[in-house]
Write an enzyme that holds these catalytic residues in place. Sequence first.
Site, PDB file in Angstrom:
ATOM      1  N   GLU A  45       0.715  -0.901  -0.550  1.00  0.00           N
ATOM      2  CA  GLU A  45      -0.362  -0.360  -0.207  1.00  0.00           C
ATOM      3  C   GLU A  45       0.656   1.051  -0.208  1.00  0.00           C
ATOM      4  OE1 GLU A  45      -4.009   1.716   2.196  1.00  0.00           O
ATOM      5  OE2 GLU A  45      -2.675   0.108   2.924  1.00  0.00           O
ATOM      6  N   ARG A 270       3.215 -13.007   9.782  1.00  0.00           N
ATOM      7  CA  ARG A 270       4.636 -11.956   9.840  1.00  0.00           C
ATOM      8  C   ARG A 270       5.351 -11.836  10.563  1.00  0.00           C
ATOM      9  NH1 ARG A 270       0.406  -6.943  10.482  1.00  0.00           N
ATOM     10  NH2 ARG A 270       1.961  -5.722   9.618  1.00  0.00           N
ATOM     11  N   LYS A 280       3.054   0.810  10.311  1.00  0.00           N
ATOM     12  CA  LYS A 280       2.616   2.220   9.634  1.00  0.00           C
ATOM     13  C   LYS A 280       2.808   3.494  10.106  1.00  0.00           C
ATOM     14  CE  LYS A 280       3.178   0.887   4.943  1.00  0.00           C
ATOM     15  NZ  LYS A 280       2.460   1.056   3.308  1.00  0.00           N
TER      16      LYS A 280
END
Length: 565
Positions: A45, A270, A280
Amino acid sequence: MAEDMKQMQEEAPESRNFIHAFIEEDIAPGGQYEGMTVHTRFPPEPNGYLHIGHCKALTIDFGTAEKYHGLCNLRMDDTNPTKEDEEYVEAIKEDIHWLGFDWGDRFFYGSDYFEEDYRQAVGLIKKGLAYVCQLSPEEFRAHRGDIGVPATSPYRDRPMEESLDLFARMRAGEFPNGAMTLRAKIDLASGNFNMRDPVIYRINHMRHHRQGDKWCIYPMYDFAHPIQDALEGVTHSLCSLEFEAHRPLYNWVIEHCDLPSKPRQIEFARLGIDHTVMSKRKLRALVEDGKVSGWDDPRMPTLCGLRRRGYTPKSIRNFCDRIGVAKSTNVVEYGFLEHCLREDLNETAQRVMAVLRPVKLTITNYPEDKHETVSVENNPLDPDAGIREVTFSRHLYIEADDFMEVPVPKYKRLYPGGPECRLKGAYLITCTGCAKDDDGNVVEILAEYDPDSRGGDPADGRKVKGATIHWVDAATAADAEVRLYDNLFSDAAPDAADKNFLDCLNPASLEILTGCKVEAGLQNAVAPSSFQFMRLGYFCLDSKDSKPGHLVFNRSVSLKDSFKK
């Protein structure tokens, strides 16, 4: 760079994990992708910079394609216009290329498919598999149900023609944000809440960084992503474990939309690293609140920050390969990341001499007007690295802690009347005293040298009991600023739910030293050159702040390896 990466890939040990096992099953005779090219994608993204957690995902995506001689697309997931920017797009490309991966001509934007996403949504409405819902966000939560209690929606049985009309008017901009959504008609009683008639389109009157004001409705990721995968011919959609519960919805979209292929979603755990955060949102807060100097601050876990600190592509790829691919979440020691960098730099970095906390050393019996050069190895581990000549004279700089006027027990460096010590590559010296300023601070160390010990060894073969000391020639040394970095967070788990990550910041994460002295040859160094400052650690020239006449070096990692193998 490309040749280095190719060699690294050839030298890497052959590995196989559960993702590879699934893929090999799929492409084997009788498998669902028999005879097809393995095709993956990396869909970041573009609302921030890539960090080391993304690096694990992209090495899995691109690395898996490489392993099976397949393809990997790079697709910007820009279906949500909030905080998306072309700055991040270009930074993402740069980071991926820096790591040695390439997507060829397969670069896409999720927003490229907005028209097709809309068409597929209309198709679901016509099939009776989607409807326009007018529950407000508050009402939506109230109607969501609970475990054992089905969700409800008074609009679920809305006529298809009415939903088609309202959806078209949503696109035309007739309604405000939050007034309506388009929901997939699946199962309001499902135990998986992602399947309880999920929202697949919402209204958002916000300008898109590429589409401008063309759209005011945007598809949800869970709806757009499988469509994009199928349109691009992706065979295996590899994603992190939080999407495991979303896989039934991924498969539902693939099954009920009119698409040319049927990708398979596979999830992996992850990457977690202690003493850092990967969100983020939190990384952006560090930047916007001025807790760090920017996204490329060398303390940040971003790839641009790690690159500026001196991390190499090989060290990061080795790190990702060696931690493996897991199905359950785990946290890796930050020390292992440092270990991988130290391994790489130990083999490749040139050894140089630098003094971070300098004090002058005067060799009183060395002629004042004499100047010479001595030979020093560039890298003893590399037989092809050769040697270089460094200047030597009566006045040198050494580290302040290489001298003690009153030594502690077992101290083997310089002190008055102490043992002979080696000056690296030069001569043996013996400390005879020191000079102090009016406040009693040592400003000069006095010593005598043995003229017959050039190279650092006595001519008569006597045993030298003192330590080997690095130095720089005062006549030619260059001034430098050196930045010593430590973990950004003093707490090993700053991301824990019961903590405010800002309260966990390490006040000693950066120490700036000025007036440091380095070999004259370093004035010609070019970023991102890395060096081992003898006895001190691995350092790189700062790519942003260093300039001719103002050298700035960042400590990449210390010499001492604290990682427990």
